[in-house]
Design a protein around this motif. Structure first.
Motif, mmCIF file in Angstrom:
data_model
loop_
_atom_site.group_PDB
_atom_site.id
_atom_site.type_symbol
_atom_site.label_atom_id
_atom_site.label_comp_id
_atom_site.label_asym_id
_atom_site.label_seq_id
_atom_site.Cartn_x
_atom_site.Cartn_y
_atom_site.Cartn_z
ATOM 1 N N GLY A 1 -4.179 56.333 97.153
ATOM 2 C CA GLY A 1 -2.950 55.653 97.517
ATOM 3 C C GLY A 1 -1.885 55.675 96.440
ATOM 4 N N ILE A 2 -2.020 56.587 95.484
ATOM 5 C CA ILE A 2 -1.069 56.681 94.374
ATOM 6 C C ILE A 2 -0.182 57.900 94.570
ATOM 7 C CG2 ILE A 2 -0.849 57.074 91.880
ATOM 8 C CD1 ILE A 2 -3.476 55.523 91.529
ATOM 9 N N ASP A 3 1.132 57.680 94.490
ATOM 10 C CA ASP A 3 2.095 58.773 94.591
ATOM 11 C C ASP A 3 2.310 59.355 93.189
ATOM 12 O OD1 ASP A 3 4.272 60.289 96.060
ATOM 13 O OD2 ASP A 3 5.445 59.319 94.496
ATOM 14 N N LEU A 4 1.986 60.623 93.020
ATOM 15 C CA LEU A 4 2.071 61.264 91.704
ATOM 16 C C LEU A 4 2.842 62.567 91.804
ATOM 17 C CD1 LEU A 4 1.223 61.667 88.701
ATOM 18 C CD2 LEU A 4 -0.894 62.707 89.567
ATOM 19 N N THR A 5 3.754 62.763 90.867
ATOM 20 C CA THR A 5 4.470 64.022 90.735
ATOM 21 C C THR A 5 4.149 64.623 89.379
ATOM 22 O OG1 THR A 5 6.311 63.260 92.103
ATOM 23 C CG2 THR A 5 6.738 65.138 90.667
ATOM 24 N N GLU B 1 2.089 52.465 93.968
ATOM 25 C CA GLU B 1 2.444 52.952 92.641
ATOM 26 C C GLU B 1 2.944 54.394 92.692
ATOM 27 O OE1 GLU B 1 -0.631 50.722 89.728
ATOM 28 O OE2 GLU B 1 -1.502 52.153 91.131
ATOM 29 N N SER B 2 3.920 54.689 91.827
ATOM 30 C CA SER B 2 4.429 56.048 91.689
ATOM 31 C C SER B 2 4.417 56.433 90.226
ATOM 32 C CB SER B 2 5.863 56.161 92.230
ATOM 33 O OG SER B 2 5.902 55.916 93.621
ATOM 34 N N TYR B 3 3.960 57.644 89.961
ATOM 35 C CA TYR B 3 3.861 58.122 88.580
ATOM 36 C C TYR B 3 4.398 59.541 88.475
ATOM 37 C CZ TYR B 3 0.505 54.282 87.902
ATOM 38 O OH TYR B 3 -0.102 53.063 87.837
ATOM 39 N N GLN B 4 4.795 59.909 87.253
ATOM 40 C CA GLN B 4 5.263 61.265 86.994
ATOM 41 C C GLN B 4 4.722 61.749 85.664
ATOM 42 O OE1 GLN B 4 9.423 62.123 87.754
ATOM 43 N NE2 GLN B 4 9.559 63.346 85.875
ATOM 44 N N ILE B 5 4.310 63.003 85.615
ATOM 45 C CA ILE B 5 3.884 63.661 84.381
ATOM 46 C C ILE B 5 4.716 64.923 84.228
ATOM 47 C CG2 ILE B 5 1.982 64.759 83.131
ATOM 48 C CD1 ILE B 5 0.035 63.082 84.818
ATOM 49 N N ASP B 6 5.297 65.135 83.049
ATOM 50 C CA ASP B 6 6.099 66.322 82.773
ATOM 51 C C ASP B 6 5.398 67.194 81.735
ATOM 52 O OD1 ASP B 6 8.108 65.635 84.519
ATOM 53 O OD2 ASP B 6 9.255 64.539 83.010
ATOM 54 N N ILE B 7 5.335 68.493 82.043
ATOM 55 C CA ILE B 7 4.617 69.459 81.201
ATOM 56 C C ILE B 7 5.498 70.699 81.054
ATOM 57 C CG2 ILE B 7 2.514 70.848 80.972
ATOM 58 C CD1 ILE B 7 1.265 68.938 83.115
ATOM 59 N N MET C 1 11.367 75.573 87.226
ATOM 60 C CA MET C 1 10.439 74.445 87.178
ATOM 61 C C MET C 1 9.770 74.279 88.527
ATOM 62 S SD MET C 1 11.183 70.413 86.338
ATOM 63 C CE MET C 1 11.399 70.711 84.618
ATOM 64 N N LYS C 2 8.465 74.108 88.518
ATOM 65 C CA LYS C 2 7.740 73.881 89.757
ATOM 66 C C LYS C 2 7.439 72.393 89.887
ATOM 67 C CE LYS C 2 5.514 78.337 90.291
ATOM 68 N NZ LYS C 2 4.268 79.028 90.558
ATOM 69 N N LYS C 3 7.561 71.877 91.102
ATOM 70 C CA LYS C 3 7.267 70.480 91.329
ATOM 71 C C LYS C 3 6.150 70.361 92.347
ATOM 72 C CE LYS C 3 11.640 68.486 89.962
ATOM 73 N NZ LYS C 3 12.641 67.454 90.243
ATOM 74 N N PHE C 4 5.257 69.413 92.098
ATOM 75 C CA PHE C 4 4.104 69.230 92.948
ATOM 76 C C PHE C 4 4.146 67.814 93.495
ATOM 77 C CE2 PHE C 4 2.401 73.144 91.571
ATOM 78 C CZ PHE C 4 2.909 73.267 90.279
ATOM 79 N N ALA C 5 3.923 67.701 94.799
ATOM 80 C CA ALA C 5 4.022 66.450 95.545
ATOM 81 C C ALA C 5 5.490 66.101 95.721
ATOM 82 C CB ALA C 5 3.279 65.308 94.853
ATOM 83 N N LYS C 6 5.767 65.250 96.643
ATOM 84 C CA LYS C 6 7.148 64.894 96.962
ATOM 85 C C LYS C 6 7.632 63.795 96.029
ATOM 86 C CE LYS C 6 10.055 63.411 100.798
ATOM 87 N NZ LYS C 6 10.055 63.006 102.205
ATOM 88 N N VAL C 7 8.781 64.000 95.410
ATOM 89 C CA VAL C 7 9.360 62.985 94.538
ATOM 90 C C VAL C 7 10.176 62.034 95.404
ATOM 91 C CG1 VAL C 7 10.800 62.536 92.538
ATOM 92 C CG2 VAL C 7 9.523 64.668 92.704
ATOM 93 N N MET C 8 9.758 60.821 95.488
ATOM 94 C CA MET C 8 10.455 59.838 96.301
ATOM 95 C C MET C 8 11.745 59.421 95.606
ATOM 96 S SD MET C 8 7.161 57.540 97.340
ATOM 97 C CE MET C 8 8.137 56.405 98.309
ATOM 98 N N ALA C 9 12.772 59.165 96.393
ATOM 99 C CA ALA C 9 14.061 58.797 95.816
ATOM 100 C C ALA C 9 13.944 57.549 94.956
ATOM 101 C CB ALA C 9 15.085 58.574 96.932
ATOM 102 N N ILE C 10 13.167 56.574 95.429
ATOM 103 C CA ILE C 10 13.020 55.338 94.664
ATOM 104 C C ILE C 10 12.344 55.608 93.333
ATOM 105 C CG2 ILE C 10 10.820 54.739 95.738
ATOM 106 C CD1 ILE C 10 13.516 52.234 94.661
ATOM 107 N N ALA C 11 11.390 56.555 93.302
ATOM 108 C CA ALA C 11 10.696 56.888 92.061
ATOM 109 C C ALA C 11 11.639 57.543 91.082
ATOM 110 C CB ALA C 11 9.517 57.810 92.357
ATOM 111 N N ALA C 12 12.478 58.463 91.582
ATOM 112 C CA ALA C 12 13.428 59.137 90.713
ATOM 113 C C ALA C 12 14.405 58.128 90.122
ATOM 114 C CB ALA C 12 14.180 60.205 91.501
ATOM 115 N N GLU D 1 -3.946 65.532 94.626
ATOM 116 C CA GLU D 1 -4.713 65.273 95.851
ATOM 117 C C GLU D 1 -5.659 64.099 95.663
ATOM 118 O OE1 GLU D 1 -8.318 67.425 98.312
ATOM 119 O OE2 GLU D 1 -6.852 68.712 97.294
ATOM 120 N N MET D 2 -6.351 64.065 94.511
ATOM 121 C CA MET D 2 -7.286 62.976 94.222
ATOM 122 C C MET D 2 -6.566 61.634 94.148
ATOM 123 S SD MET D 2 -9.500 64.985 91.307
ATOM 124 C CE MET D 2 -10.130 63.459 90.602
#
Length: 288
Positions: free
Chosen positions: A63-67, A32-38, A1-12, A57-58
């Motif tokens: 200012g949105i943290d996205l994984t 805000e923190s968001y995650q999308i799984d594919i 599994m590849k992960k993009f952007a840093k997953v913050m502990a609080i988000a996990a 990147e966008m």
């Protein structure tokens, strides 16, 4: 599994609490923190990775943290994961079929040709439909080529290739001396690259072709003329071994807002240009 952007502990931690694979927002301090799984097609991995990187990147600029987690496990598992709600959407390098169309919605994001490939040392330059059919079903050699490579059952690339040849569902020739099966585009391609004697033939996504392999022109009617595997020939229909790249989900209306936004980006001109840059074929851009 590849992960993009840093997953913050609080988000996990928030994801674990909600039990959601879709998205989690406004969790913890700092925005805000968001995650999308594919999950799904290995042929689509490079394009989806590039799309995910740009979208992250966008969102970062906003200012949105996205994984975005991408697991390249094959089209069959991507469809199954989507049906079971394990991911936000699955990737399939083929159209949905049968019961799949009743359980899932889908969107074609671009097209792809399936290139017939050999090692650059191989003397072949073209191949006919009947030659491929006989190689894969009877083990009949094509010139110097005596071994055929195929993808695993459930692979969208294999489905597209066998459907184009009219041999989907037929018994394939099975000879341990050369009929090897691979679970990803990369491993099949690597076997072709290593075959410096030029005895093996296989098929991979057109977007995965580079100078390490040689593509063969294809004659779909045994005498009409061999057609090179190019973007232009896929779009005009003259290259007959092609398939759609599809994303699938249970219901578009039930997707998280961030997932819908990502899909909208994929289908935008900017997203479609990224698909093209990764070797895919955009009908959206071609029709402009």
């Amino acid at each position: 599994m590849k992960k993009f952007a840093k997953v913050m502990a609080i988000a996990a931690a928030c994801a674990a609490l909600t039990g959601s694979v879709a998205a989690f927002s406004a969790c913890g301090e700092g925005g805000e923190s968001y995650q999308i799984d594919i999950s799904g097609s290995t042929s689509m991995e490079d394009a989806m990775t590039a799309l995910a990187d740009k979208f992250i990147e966008m969102k970062g600029e906003e200012g949105i943290d996205l994984t975005i987690n991408i697991s390249a496990t094959g089209s069959g598992s991507g469809i199954s994961d989507a049906e079971q709600g394990k991911v936000d959407f699955g990737m399939a390098s083929r159209a949905l079929e049968g019961d799949e169309t009743e359980q899932l919605e889908s969107k074609t994001i671009c097209l792809d040709g399936i290139s017939v490939v050999v090692n650059p040392n191989c003397t072949l330059t073209s191949v006919t439909k009947s030659q491929l059919v006989n190689l894969y079903t009877k083990g009949e050699a094509i010139g110097d080529v005596t071994a055929a490579l195929r993808r695993e059952s459930g692979s969208g690339t294999r489905d597209g290739f066998e459907e184009a040849l009219g041999i989907k569902g037929e018994t394939m020739f099975d000879d341990a001396a050369g009929f090897d099966e691979f679970t990803s585009t990369g491993t099949l391609k690597a076997s072709i690259v290593a075959d410096t004697a030029g005895k093996k033939l296989g098929y991979i996504s057109m977007g995965s072709v580079d100078s390490s392999v040689k593509t063969l022109a294809y004659d779909a009617e045994d005498g009409k003329g061999a057609v090179p595997a190019t973007k232009e020939n896929v779009l005009n229909g003259s290259y007959a071994i092609s398939r759609p790249f599809v994303i699938c989900y249970q219901s578009y209306d039930e997707l998280s807002d961030i997932t819908k936004e990502f899909i909208e980006f994929i289908m935008s001109d900017a997203g479609q240009q990224i698909c093209e840059d990764e070797g895919c074929i955009s009908e959206v851009l071609a029709n402009k």
